[in-house]
Design an enzyme around this catalytic site. Structure first.
Site, short mmCIF file in Angstrom:
data_model
loop_
_atom_site.label_atom_id
_atom_site.label_comp_id
_atom_site.label_asym_id
_atom_site.label_seq_id
_atom_site.Cartn_x
_atom_site.Cartn_y
_atom_site.Cartn_z
N THR A 1 39.29 31.15 34.57
CA THR A 1 38.75 31.77 33.40
C THR A 1 39.57 31.32 32.19
OG1 THR A 1 38.45 33.89 34.83
CG2 THR A 1 38.94 34.08 32.46
N SER B 1 39.47 26.40 39.90
CA SER B 1 40.61 27.25 40.45
C SER B 1 41.22 27.23 41.75
CB SER B 1 39.93 28.65 40.25
OG SER B 1 40.82 29.72 40.53
N ALA B 2 42.45 27.35 42.17
CA ALA B 2 43.07 26.97 43.18
C ALA B 2 42.76 27.91 44.40
CB ALA B 2 44.62 26.85 42.98
N CYS C 1 28.67 48.01 39.55
CA CYS C 1 28.61 49.45 39.42
C CYS C 1 28.73 49.80 37.87
CB CYS C 1 29.57 50.10 40.04
SG CYS C 1 29.26 51.78 40.38
N ASN D 1 28.04 31.48 42.47
CA ASN D 1 29.05 31.99 43.43
C ASN D 1 28.46 33.37 44.18
OD1 ASN D 1 29.16 32.90 40.37
ND2 ASN D 1 30.38 34.75 41.20
N THR E 1 56.01 28.17 29.91
CA THR E 1 56.75 27.39 31.04
C THR E 1 55.73 27.18 32.27
OG1 THR E 1 58.62 28.22 30.03
CG2 THR E 1 58.70 27.23 32.72
N1 PLP Z 1 34.10 30.89 37.84
C1 PLP Z 1 33.60 31.15 39.14
C2 PLP Z 1 31.85 30.37 39.34
C3 PLP Z 1 33.92 31.86 40.05
O1 PLP Z 1 33.34 32.12 41.05
C4 PLP Z 1 35.16 32.33 39.66
C5 PLP Z 1 35.83 33.39 40.51
O2 PLP Z 1 35.38 34.17 40.95
C6 PLP Z 1 35.67 32.22 38.21
C7 PLP Z 1 34.95 31.17 37.48
C8 PLP Z 1 36.82 32.84 37.76
O3 PLP Z 1 38.09 32.17 38.52
P1 PLP Z 1 39.62 32.60 38.42
O4 PLP Z 1 39.72 33.54 39.07
O5 PLP Z 1 40.35 31.54 38.46
O6 PLP Z 1 39.58 32.91 36.94
#
Ligand code: PLP
Length: 379
Positions: free
Chosen positions: A73, A199-200, A327, A151, A237
């Site tokens: 994000t 994102s890890a 929702c 996603n 940090t």
């Molecule tokens: N982008 C996609 C396609 C995602 O599926 C997600 C998490 O659900 C994110 C961005 C956001 O990732 P993060 O949780 O690291 O902020």
């Protein structure tokens, strides 16, 4: 206690023991502040730089092109805002099925008078390349932001072609690759990306850590000001424990990429076959012709009183999956992605999402439990 089944890996994945071991070692033995110039600081700094080198190596990027962030994000916000503020981008072209962290940032930018164009998608979740190209031909300084893999429904955009179009038309290209990293071998030396976010916690690493690949030609200014961390790009940090955990998780994902893929593809096909045999009138959302995001299976059940509380009933039955609805003000409606692909609202969608840790026995259990919750196939 009931043994629960976790089929919600697109939301987040469990940490692998090897990742926890690496993180524990850093927690126990490498507590120094990477900005300190004494032994402890140098030691912590060396771990971070070693991680950066490994992450860059996996993506075939230069070491200086990887920036650690708190999550995807943050990386997405950095790119979208930075492109406008620092690269003089006057227009952003994106897609109406992007993650909310992209869409909501774009809404903000729109309120600041940035031109934002959201491409719509077809019933399988694909954008039209022709539509994109017509827009890219216009003489405007543009950033195109298109996610790699969706996603919710698992559609994979034609990233190579989109990348080539952006390159041809001198357009910055940002790709939210959160769901694809570690599942598809992304190589930034072969495919043109200006920015790519990851994102890890989606590849069995820890939460609260991600990274941004930023092509060396496109330096934006920091979003967070303060110290000189991350080569002045992100003050604060460094989260060395999570950086080390993420790197280990990514290395393992790349090492095991083919084995994991095969296992999950088999599991997904087995689940699809069982669902099609047992249940009436089910539909699988998103593109089903490979490549698709094989960890995701979005299933839509026909309207019936029985399915109204499907998510809730699955949870009670010990199965964690995800609902396809959002929702708002107490009213349930299809998510923005399902709406974008024209999914009929009266049907109920569940997103099952897998990892290599799932088994066929778990699929069998889910099918048995689902039979008590949805209309089964008449004999
Ligand atoms: N982008 C996609 C396609 C995602 O599926 C997600 C998490 O659900 C994110 C961005 C956001 O990732 P993060 O949780 O690291 O902020």
């Amino acid at each position: 206690m009931m043994k629960r089944i976790y089929f919600d890996n697109a939301s987040t994945t469990p940490l692998l023991p090897e990742v926890i071991d690496v993180m524990s070692d850093v927690m126990k033995n490498h507590f120094g502040n990477p900005s300190s110039i004494h032994f402890h600081g140098r030691n912590a700094k060396a771990i971070i730089e070693e991680c950066r080198k490994k992450v860059a190596g996996l993506l075939k990027a230069s070491i200086g092109e990887i920036y650690f962030t708190s999550c995807a994000t943050e990386a997405n916000n950095m790119v979208l805002k930075g492109a406008v503020e620092d690269l003089n981008v006057s227009r952003i072209i994106s897609v109406n099925t992007e993650h909310h962290c992209v869409l909501h940032t774009l809404e903000y930018l729109k309120s600041k008078k940035v031109e934002v164009i959201l491409l719509s998608v077809d019933a399988n979740g694909f954008i039209s390349l022709d539509e994109l190209e017509i827009l890219l031909k216009e003489e405007k300084k543009t950033l195109a932001s298109v996610m790699y893999a969706n996603n919710e429904v698992g559609t994979i955009q034609e990233i190579e072609k989109i990348s080539a179009l952006c390159k041809e038309h001198n357009t910055y290209f940002h790709c939210d690759a959160v769901q694809a990293i570690g599942k598809f071998p992304i190589d930034v030396s072969k495919t043109y990306f200006s920015f790519l976010s990851a994102s890890a916690h989606k590849f069995h690493g820890p939460k609260g850590i991600g990274f941004l690949y930023m092509n060396g030609d496109n330096i934006i200014k920091p979003m967070i000001y303060g110290g000189a961390q991350e080569r002045n790009m992100r003050a604060g940090t460094e989260n060395i424990i999570c950086i080390a955990g993420m790197t280990k998780a990514l290395e393992m994902a790349y090492e095991e990429i083919e084995d994991r893929k095969q296992k999950i593809l088999d599991l997904r096909s087995y689940f699809m076959e069982s669902l099609s045999q047992e249940f009436e009138d089910i539909v699988f959302n998103g593109s089903q012709s490979y490549p698709y995001l094989y960890t995701v299976l979005s299933v839509s059940f026909p309207p019936s009183d029985k399915v109204a509380l499907l998510m809730f009933n699955l949870d009670i039955a010990g199965i964690s999956a995800s609902s396809g609805s959002a929702c708002s003000s107490g009213v349930e409606s299809d998510s923005h992605v399902l709406q974008a692909i024209g999914h009929p609202t009266e049907r109920k969608t569940i997103r099952f999402s897998f990892s290599h840790l799932n088994t066929k026995e778990e699929v069998d259990t889910v099918i048995e439990k689902l039979k008590t919750m949805t209309p089964v196939m008449a004999n």
